[in-house]
Scaffold this motif. Structure first.
Motif, PDB file in Angstrom:
ATOM      1  N   HIS A 130      49.909  38.505  46.202  1.00  0.00           N
ATOM      2  CA  HIS A 130      48.495  38.127  46.291  1.00  0.00           C
ATOM      3  C   HIS A 130      47.672  39.283  46.856  1.00  0.00           C
ATOM      4  N   SER A 171      44.869  41.588  44.962  1.00  0.00           N
ATOM      5  CA  SER A 171      43.512  41.567  45.500  1.00  0.00           C
ATOM      6  C   SER A 171      43.025  42.987  45.780  1.00  0.00           C
ATOM      7  N   SER A 222      37.632  40.115  50.875  1.00  0.00           N
ATOM      8  CA  SER A 222      38.999  40.062  50.357  1.00  0.00           C
ATOM      9  C   SER A 222      39.866  41.149  50.989  1.00  0.00           C
ATOM     10  N   SER A 234      42.550  35.902  50.790  1.00  0.00           N
ATOM     11  CA  SER A 234      42.205  37.193  50.177  1.00  0.00           C
ATOM     12  C   SER A 234      41.837  37.038  48.707  1.00  0.00           C
ATOM     13  N   ILE A 235      42.450  36.050  48.026  1.00  0.00           N
ATOM     14  CA  ILE A 235      42.126  35.855  46.614  1.00  0.00           C
ATOM     15  C   ILE A 235      41.032  34.802  46.416  1.00  0.00           C
ATOM     16  N   SER A 272      38.173  36.823  45.492  1.00  0.00           N
ATOM     17  CA  SER A 272      38.460  37.796  44.438  1.00  0.00           C
ATOM     18  C   SER A 272      39.264  37.076  43.360  1.00  0.00           C
ATOM     19  N   ASN A 310      39.991  40.770  36.581  1.00  0.00           N
ATOM     20  CA  ASN A 310      40.219  41.404  37.879  1.00  0.00           C
ATOM     21  C   ASN A 310      41.016  42.695  37.739  1.00  0.00           C
TER      22      ASN A 310
END
Length: 356
Positions: A198, A202, A212, A248-249, A252, A334
């Motif tokens: 993850h 990110s 993030s 964190s995601i 994002s 992303n």
């Protein structure tokens, strides 16, 4: 420019031994004598010490769930039907106790009790119309970030995809690292690597921002203390890394590894953690700075990944995985930005899967 306005978990308890406070938390939701709670619990805990500690009242329903396979929309709809048959009333809370799959099932049930039509209808982004039942997440293995995320990932009739919604986010989580005791080494590693991945996705993504970055960098630091330094407080650290990796995601997105692992899971049935590791191991061109660290952690913990699982598969099987993986638009955006469709071709993905 429109900025993302997203939901976070409003209430959380952290600390060794904090599971004991679940009864107190639920008492605040029980307003009437016949108010009931739905407990969705990984059946690995059936007959184990944790079972006797679950504060089930006489009017409650406890659903043991088998997460040997990835959770499905059919499984969610079946659990929802059990609750609806149990009482004409709605429960005051749905409590998920287990790993990411179990917590995702509990999230999905809390949503389907108030949204008609079956869970497959809501696979996607922001399709849920009505608020969920109050729901609580209690991880007994750390890494998926399901306790923090706004998704409940399910295998549906066409693909593996989450119920992504602000209503999916837990109302309450309890993070008690005592509950991590006894997790088998391979499962501990694979699930922990979901968190590590993850953070990598990110940090390397086009959606990266300081929100993030802050969570991902700290989570990655904690993961290294757990999987490289073998810190004596590694259970507490991994539990926090999991939460922060999920955060964190939240602002994002995940990336190439998750997109590929969704194809592996949907077609070949690989669990999310090991599927991510299998996928990451062939993504040198996407995440070159992290490959040595990833393979070093595998060597340190004596992890042997399956090899050549896609090399000789029929073309139609590979094509099915490619279809699922290619459909993950936000994940590829992303990775590559708005022009992702020019780069994520059937040919590129087919070559990638043949390397697995």
């Amino acid at each position: 420019m429109k900025f993302k306005n997203f939901q976070v978990v409003p209430k959380m308890i952290f600390g060794r031994g904090s599971f004991v406070q679940l009864d107190e938390v639920l008492a605040a939701e029980r307003k009437h004598a016949d108010d009931f709670v739905v407990f969705v619990v990984d059946n690995v805990h059936q007959g184990k010490p944790l079972e006797s500690r679950i504060p089930v009242k006489s009017q409650d329903i406890l659903l043991w769930v088998d997460v040997t396979d990835e959770p499905t929309t059919v499984q969610v709809d079946g659990l929802t039907e059990q609750v609806q048959k149990f009482s004409h009333k709605l429960p005051v809370s749905v409590v998920g106790i287990g790993g990411g799959a179990t917590m995702d099932l509990s999230k999905a049930v809390s949503l389907m009790l108030t949204n008609e039509g079956g869970s497959a209808k809501y696979q996607g982004w922001d399709l849920i119309k009505n608020p969920s039942i109050h729901h609580i997440g209690i991880p007994t293995i750390s890494g998926t970030g399901a306790e923090a995320s706004r998704t409940a990932v399910l295998c549906g009739p066409e693909r593996k995809l989450g119920l992504n919604s602000d209503y999916t986010v837990f109302n309450q989580i309890i993070m008690d690292s005592e509950l991590l005791a006894g997790v088998p080494t391979e499962q501990w590693f694979y699930t922990g690597m979901d968190c590590w991945i993850h953070c990598v996705e990110s940090l390397e993504g086009t959606f990266l921002n300081e929100f993030s970055r802050a969570y991902a960098e700290k989570s990655l630091e904690l993961c290294r203390q757990v999987f490289i330094e073998n810190d004596p407080n590694k259970d507490d650290k991994l539990m926090m890394a999991s939460f922060m990796g999920g955060m964190s995601i939240a602002y994002s997105q995940v990336g190439a590894c998750h997109a590929v692992s969704y194809g592996l899971a949907y077609v070949l049935g690989y669990h999310h953690g090991i599927g991510n590791c299998i996928a990451f191991n062939v993504l040198d061109e996407f995440y070159p700075e992290y490959m040595d660290e990833f393979r070093g952690m595998m060597k340190q913990h004596k992890i042997q990944l399956p090899q050549n699982i896609c090399k000789d598969l029929p073309d139609e099987t590979i094509a099915a995985m490619v279809k699922v993986t290619k459909s993950m638009g936000p994940l590829w955006a992303n990775v590559y930005g708005d022009s992702w469709q020019e780069k994520v071709t059937d040919e590129m993905l087919t070559k990638l899967f043949r390397r697995i």
